[in-house]
Motif scaffolding. Structure first.
Motif, PDB file in Angstrom:
ATOM      1  N   HIS A  88       0.719  -1.222  -0.185  1.00  0.00           N
ATOM      2  CA  HIS A  88       0.006  -0.054   0.039  1.00  0.00           C
ATOM      3  C   HIS A  88       0.911   1.321   0.091  1.00  0.00           C
ATOM      4  O   HIS A  88       1.752   1.570   0.892  1.00  0.00           O
ATOM      5  CB  HIS A  88      -0.982   0.095   1.208  1.00  0.00           C
ATOM      6  CG  HIS A  88      -2.051   0.973   1.235  1.00  0.00           C
ATOM      7  ND1 HIS A  88      -2.765   1.108   1.977  1.00  0.00           N
ATOM      8  CD2 HIS A  88      -2.133   2.116   0.389  1.00  0.00           C
ATOM      9  CE1 HIS A  88      -3.442   2.313   2.138  1.00  0.00           C
ATOM     10  NE2 HIS A  88      -3.187   2.727   0.782  1.00  0.00           N
ATOM     11  N   TYR A  89       1.134   1.966  -1.025  1.00  0.00           N
ATOM     12  CA  TYR A  89       1.811   3.061  -1.304  1.00  0.00           C
ATOM     13  C   TYR A  89       1.408   4.097  -0.685  1.00  0.00           C
ATOM     14  O   TYR A  89       2.305   4.933   0.002  1.00  0.00           O
ATOM     15  CB  TYR A  89       2.401   3.228  -2.777  1.00  0.00           C
ATOM     16  CG  TYR A  89       3.372   2.436  -3.396  1.00  0.00           C
ATOM     17  CD1 TYR A  89       4.629   2.554  -3.088  1.00  0.00           C
ATOM     18  CD2 TYR A  89       2.935   1.150  -3.806  1.00  0.00           C
ATOM     19  CE1 TYR A  89       5.778   1.502  -3.453  1.00  0.00           C
ATOM     20  CE2 TYR A  89       3.911   0.338  -4.389  1.00  0.00           C
ATOM     21  CZ  TYR A  89       5.194   0.475  -4.217  1.00  0.00           C
ATOM     22  OH  TYR A  89       6.159  -0.407  -4.549  1.00  0.00           O
ATOM     23  N   GLN A  90       0.286   4.684  -0.900  1.00  0.00           N
ATOM     24  CA  GLN A  90      -0.235   5.958  -0.438  1.00  0.00           C
ATOM     25  C   GLN A  90      -1.694   5.891   0.140  1.00  0.00           C
ATOM     26  O   GLN A  90      -2.411   5.191  -0.381  1.00  0.00           O
ATOM     27  CB  GLN A  90      -0.286   6.855  -1.549  1.00  0.00           C
ATOM     28  CG  GLN A  90       1.092   7.275  -2.049  1.00  0.00           C
ATOM     29  CD  GLN A  90       1.143   8.222  -3.147  1.00  0.00           C
ATOM     30  OE1 GLN A  90       0.853   9.464  -2.760  1.00  0.00           O
ATOM     31  NE2 GLN A  90       1.172   7.747  -4.344  1.00  0.00           N
ATOM     32  N   VAL A  91      -1.888   6.667   1.363  1.00  0.00           N
ATOM     33  CA  VAL A  91      -3.208   6.924   1.715  1.00  0.00           C
ATOM     34  C   VAL A  91      -3.133   8.528   2.147  1.00  0.00           C
ATOM     35  O   VAL A  91      -2.285   8.427   3.006  1.00  0.00           O
ATOM     36  CB  VAL A  91      -3.609   6.071   2.765  1.00  0.00           C
ATOM     37  CG1 VAL A  91      -2.995   5.874   3.943  1.00  0.00           C
ATOM     38  CG2 VAL A  91      -5.304   6.258   2.939  1.00  0.00           C
ATOM     39  N   SER A  92      -3.780   9.268   1.788  1.00  0.00           N
ATOM     40  CA  SER A  92      -3.607  10.672   1.946  1.00  0.00           C
ATOM     41  C   SER A  92      -4.876  11.692   1.686  1.00  0.00           C
ATOM     42  O   SER A  92      -5.929  10.804   1.158  1.00  0.00           O
ATOM     43  CB  SER A  92      -2.426  11.578   1.650  1.00  0.00           C
ATOM     44  OG  SER A  92      -2.395  11.334   0.279  1.00  0.00           O
ATOM     45  N   HIS A  93      -4.915  12.548   2.075  1.00  0.00           N
ATOM     46  CA  HIS A  93      -5.953  13.573   1.751  1.00  0.00           C
ATOM     47  C   HIS A  93      -5.686  14.476   0.638  1.00  0.00           C
ATOM     48  O   HIS A  93      -4.628  15.026   0.779  1.00  0.00           O
ATOM     49  CB  HIS A  93      -6.662  14.443   2.881  1.00  0.00           C
ATOM     50  CG  HIS A  93      -7.928  15.018   2.562  1.00  0.00           C
ATOM     51  ND1 HIS A  93      -8.018  15.930   1.739  1.00  0.00           N
ATOM     52  CD2 HIS A  93      -9.075  14.817   3.325  1.00  0.00           C
ATOM     53  CE1 HIS A  93      -9.450  16.269   1.756  1.00  0.00           C
ATOM     54  NE2 HIS A  93      -9.835  15.557   2.738  1.00  0.00           N
TER      55      HIS A  93
END
Length: 100
Positions: free
Chosen positions: A49-54
């Protein structure tokens, strides 16, 4: 929300966006925005999972996630820089414009 560094989970993750939206990138998939009312999942195991952001750092987002952990394995394993580089070929080509 600040972005989360590349990681993997020992088992599957199921989630639901409660408020606003999140930017989400799994290995091999095109990065996408998931909006409030939509669900997401990760298979866990070896998938990164490379990215989780707003997408808007000035706004707030909320989501709930349920992680099903493998026995005797940490729920989250952060990737070392060398592994991120070694697995870069597995990222979706469009991810390069969003690399975090």
């Amino acid at each position: 929300m600040p972005g989360l560094a590349p990681h993997r989970h020992s088992g599957p993750v199921f989630g639901y966006v409660l408020e606003s939206n999140i930017f989400f990138e799994l290995e091999g998939e095109e990065p996408r925005v998931i909006v409030a009312g939509e669900a997401f999942w990760e298979p866990g195991g070896d998938v990164v999972h490379y990215q989780v952001s707003h997408p808007d750092p000035e706004a707030r987002s909320r989501f709930v996630a349920v992680c099903i952990c493998a026995p005797d394995v940490d729920m989250v394993t952060m990737l070392e820089p060398e592994e991120i580089i070694a697995r870069d070929y597995l990222r979706h080509p469009s991810a390069r414009q969003h690399q975090g």
